[in-house]
Write a protein that holds these residues in place. Sequence first.
Motif, PDB file in Angstrom:
ATOM      1  N   GLN A 166       0.836  -1.211   0.000  1.00 62.22           N
ATOM      2  CA  GLN A 166       0.000   0.000   0.000  1.00 62.22           C
ATOM      3  C   GLN A 166       0.873   1.263   0.000  1.00 62.22           C
ATOM      4  N   ASP A 167       2.082   1.132  -0.520  1.00 59.89           N
ATOM      5  CA  ASP A 167       3.020   2.253  -0.591  1.00 59.89           C
ATOM      6  C   ASP A 167       2.984   2.827  -1.999  1.00 59.89           C
ATOM      7  N   PRO A 168       2.510   4.076  -2.173  1.00 63.83           N
ATOM      8  CA  PRO A 168       2.416   4.655  -3.518  1.00 63.83           C
ATOM      9  C   PRO A 168       3.760   4.815  -4.215  1.00 63.83           C
ATOM     10  N   ALA A 169       4.846   4.689  -3.464  1.00 60.88           N
ATOM     11  CA  ALA A 169       6.172   4.786  -4.067  1.00 60.88           C
ATOM     12  C   ALA A 169       6.625   3.463  -4.669  1.00 60.88           C
ATOM     13  N   ILE A 170       5.876   2.384  -4.403  1.00 61.11           N
ATOM     14  CA  ILE A 170       6.208   1.066  -4.954  1.00 61.11           C
ATOM     15  C   ILE A 170       5.173   0.705  -6.010  1.00 61.11           C
ATOM     16  N   PHE A 171       5.623   0.548  -7.253  1.00 62.47           N
ATOM     17  CA  PHE A 171       4.734   0.387  -8.396  1.00 62.47           C
ATOM     18  C   PHE A 171       3.708   1.530  -8.347  1.00 62.47           C
ATOM     19  N   LYS A 172       2.417   1.235  -8.259  1.00 61.57           N
ATOM     20  CA  LYS A 172       1.425   2.312  -8.152  1.00 61.57           C
ATOM     21  C   LYS A 172       0.620   2.197  -6.867  1.00 61.57           C
ATOM     22  N   GLY A 173       1.257   1.648  -5.853  1.00 62.60           N
ATOM     23  CA  GLY A 173       0.561   1.515  -4.583  1.00 62.60           C
ATOM     24  C   GLY A 173      -0.635   0.596  -4.709  1.00 62.60           C
ATOM     25  N   ASN A 174      -1.754   1.035  -4.206  1.00 63.76           N
ATOM     26  CA  ASN A 174      -2.958   0.200  -4.182  1.00 63.76           C
ATOM     27  C   ASN A 174      -3.482  -0.136  -5.571  1.00 63.76           C
ATOM     28  N   ALA A 175      -3.215   0.719  -6.546  1.00 61.99           N
ATOM     29  CA  ALA A 175      -3.727   0.505  -7.903  1.00 61.99           C
ATOM     30  C   ALA A 175      -2.880  -0.537  -8.637  1.00 61.99           C
ATOM     31  N   MET A 176      -3.521  -1.610  -9.084  1.00 64.13           N
ATOM     32  CA  MET A 176      -2.798  -2.663  -9.789  1.00 64.13           C
ATOM     33  C   MET A 176      -2.215  -2.156 -11.105  1.00 64.13           C
ATOM     34  N   THR A 177      -1.001  -2.578 -11.397  1.00 63.23           N
ATOM     35  CA  THR A 177      -0.410  -2.369 -12.715  1.00 63.23           C
ATOM     36  C   THR A 177      -0.618  -3.639 -13.544  1.00 63.23           C
ATOM     37  N   TYR A 178      -0.243  -3.567 -14.813  1.00 62.82           N
ATOM     38  CA  TYR A 178      -0.373  -4.767 -15.637  1.00 62.82           C
ATOM     39  C   TYR A 178       0.505  -5.900 -15.116  1.00 62.82           C
ATOM     40  N   TYR A 179       1.561  -5.566 -14.395  1.00 65.32           N
ATOM     41  CA  TYR A 179       2.433  -6.596 -13.836  1.00 65.32           C
ATOM     42  C   TYR A 179       1.723  -7.448 -12.792  1.00 65.32           C
ATOM     43  N   LYS A 432     -16.478   9.527 -10.842  1.00 66.86           N
ATOM     44  CA  LYS A 432     -15.964   8.917  -9.618  1.00 66.86           C
ATOM     45  C   LYS A 432     -14.823   7.961  -9.981  1.00 66.86           C
ATOM     46  N   ALA A 433     -13.727   8.070  -9.251  1.00 71.26           N
ATOM     47  CA  ALA A 433     -12.589   7.188  -9.511  1.00 71.26           C
ATOM     48  C   ALA A 433     -12.961   5.736  -9.245  1.00 71.26           C
ATOM     49  N   ASP A 434     -12.314   4.849  -9.959  1.00 69.75           N
ATOM     50  CA  ASP A 434     -12.500   3.415  -9.759  1.00 69.75           C
ATOM     51  C   ASP A 434     -12.379   3.098  -8.263  1.00 69.75           C
ATOM     52  N   PRO A 435     -13.450   2.578  -7.648  1.00 70.15           N
ATOM     53  CA  PRO A 435     -13.383   2.302  -6.208  1.00 70.15           C
ATOM     54  C   PRO A 435     -12.507   1.108  -5.865  1.00 70.15           C
ATOM     55  N   ARG A 436     -12.113   0.328  -6.864  1.00 68.48           N
ATOM     56  CA  ARG A 436     -11.301  -0.858  -6.612  1.00 68.48           C
ATOM     57  C   ARG A 436     -10.110  -0.898  -7.577  1.00 68.48           C
ATOM     58  N   PRO A 437      -9.232   0.117  -7.527  1.00 65.66           N
ATOM     59  CA  PRO A 437      -8.101   0.140  -8.474  1.00 65.66           C
ATOM     60  C   PRO A 437      -7.180  -1.060  -8.313  1.00 65.66           C
ATOM     61  N   GLN A 438      -7.225  -1.680  -7.135  1.00 64.06           N
ATOM     62  CA  GLN A 438      -6.392  -2.858  -6.893  1.00 64.06           C
ATOM     63  C   GLN A 438      -6.824  -4.059  -7.736  1.00 64.06           C
ATOM     64  N   ASN A 439      -8.032  -3.987  -8.338  1.00 69.42           N
ATOM     65  CA  ASN A 439      -8.529  -5.108  -9.127  1.00 69.42           C
ATOM     66  C   ASN A 439      -7.981  -5.128 -10.548  1.00 69.42           C
ATOM     67  N   GLY A 440      -7.370  -4.032 -10.972  1.00 68.05           N
ATOM     68  CA  GLY A 440      -6.758  -4.002 -12.302  1.00 68.05           C
ATOM     69  C   GLY A 440      -7.737  -4.138 -13.439  1.00 68.05           C
ATOM     70  N   LEU A 441      -8.931  -3.553 -13.300  1.00 64.57           N
ATOM     71  CA  LEU A 441      -9.944  -3.699 -14.346  1.00 64.57           C
ATOM     72  C   LEU A 441      -9.522  -3.071 -15.664  1.00 64.57           C
ATOM     73  N   MET A 442      -8.617  -2.118 -15.607  1.00 65.60           N
ATOM     74  CA  MET A 442      -8.104  -1.500 -16.839  1.00 65.60           C
ATOM     75  C   MET A 442      -7.511  -2.530 -17.795  1.00 65.60           C
ATOM     76  N   PHE A 443      -7.047  -3.661 -17.248  1.00 60.19           N
ATOM     77  CA  PHE A 443      -6.323  -4.641 -18.052  1.00 60.19           C
ATOM     78  C   PHE A 443      -7.134  -5.906 -18.307  1.00 60.19           C
ATOM     79  N   ARG A 444      -8.419  -5.892 -17.949  1.00 57.54           N
ATOM     80  CA  ARG A 444      -9.188  -7.131 -17.932  1.00 57.54           C
ATOM     81  C   ARG A 444     -10.322  -7.173 -18.953  1.00 57.54           C
ATOM     82  N   SER A 445     -10.325  -6.247 -19.898  1.00 58.71           N
ATOM     83  CA  SER A 445     -11.388  -6.274 -20.890  1.00 58.71           C
ATOM     84  C   SER A 445     -10.834  -5.899 -22.262  1.00 58.71           C
TER      85      SER A 445
END
Length: 529
Positions: A166-179, A432-445
């Motif tokens: 949950q550290d925004p300095a590591i990858f994107k914190g709570n928001a999932m990246t494609y990795y 409204k911002a994605d309430p679950r950025p940790q789910n990585g929905l940007m990469f799932r459709s």
Amino acid sequence: MLSVNTFRLLAVFGVLLLPSVNATPFQFDQKTYRQDVQTLASDEFEGRGPLSHGEKLTVEYLENAYKAMGLAPGFGDSYRQAVPMAKITADQTMQLSMGDLVFNNGTDFTARTEQVQPQVSVDNSDVVFVGYGINAPEYQWNDYANIDVKGKTVIMLVNDPGFATQDPAIFKGNAMTYYGRWTYKYEEAARQGAKAVFIVHETAPAAYGWNVVENSNTNTKYTLVDDHKNQSHIGVMGWIQHQTAQKVFQAAGLDFDKVKLTAAKAGFKSIALKLKANLAVKNTIELATSYNVAGLIPGTSQADEWLVMHAHWDHLGKTVQDGKTVILNGAVDNASGVAGVLQLASHFKAQNKAPKRSILFTAFTAEETGLIGAQYFAANPPVPTKQLVSFLNIDGMNVGKGVNYILRYGQGVSELETYLDDAAKAQGRTVKADPRPQNGLMFRSDHFALAQQGVPGLMFMSLGDTDPDYIAHKYHQGADDYDASWNLGGVEQDLALISDIIEKLANNNDWPKWIEDSDFKKRRATDGK
């Protein structure tokens, strides 16, 4: 009794008789929308599994709908784009052994392959824990540093270190990246030469329960066919339960939950577990052709510039649970989206003035198995991707009451977000911002496959946002059925919003640009856009 498509045709002609205006406001045809969803999500359509009788009915239904509206074929002289695929059905009696431990398929692990072979075996393969299985130079992170995993079985964690810390300095914190996506993890393991991958499932970082993993991986799966071998794919694509991982690590003399914490820290070094893995994935293979479907409204002055409006037509077909066949009808995911695209196609075809740019209305196959139809379309588009202005994608609609906001997936990604802001403001709604950025929905459709080719997009999704019970008890399960009690206020307002965005993009000269530095932005730049 009039058929749905006859009813739709009469409705289009009725609108055409209205006094001439530049663009009539979007009118939601609730009756036709309900009929479309109810039909597509009916048991007769068998869960719309690719390469099934359900696909035949679905593709015919969509093709007839586009014809009834008067749309031109989207692929030259055809409404269909042939997608060469393999239907792979694994023998579900398989067992996985690691050391002296033996695990049962479905309850302890799942395994499948995209290699088009009658059997893919893991024989006395060394087992290695590779943390998150990530090689990301831009984040100075490489879980494969100083270790050779060729021919080995790798165990890895789901999501990425940003979520874990949950550290925004590591990858994107709570928001999932494609990795953090399972698709990337399998791709990277294949590049590293591994034989098998097992991702450790935990509900919070995965964003769904084990039941979703089991339903999605223990029935028939699909893959694109190029050389009939697909040797570039990892041999075994697997998941294991959290408690399964704990047992494996205990057998190796380690505490999984303690080791897991070290994997989220920079400088983590992969660990050889000194166990051997054995598994045989026996497959029944059928080579066949699936189809993407598309109808086109040709533009006028800028006809070679195309805007794409999309929803994937497929779902998971049928599965067996407790000895009974269950049809996974996918009413919200994604018959609701397909019916929405048909509504938008009907609306724009009914306008008295054709758009400047061409609008392509699409429905792709096999999204649920890894964006297969979208990948094929992105590699074989009807016009070069540099001529695609943007790709708008519906993947599950709000079938409940209207709300005073619209969800945005990603932030500062592309200039299309301005279009979303303006359309929402015109409706008196907020973004409204994605309430679950940790789910990585940007990469799932499906929009993601086009993004990888440089085409910016927007995703419109409401899965569980207004129905908290949806993800837990309906998503990818037999309970995702059409319900006549749906209010559909959310569908109406979102389609009106999307219509506004399409109207603007189809009649201006704008080429929305990527904002965030990424491979997507670099790819678009090479196209000169």
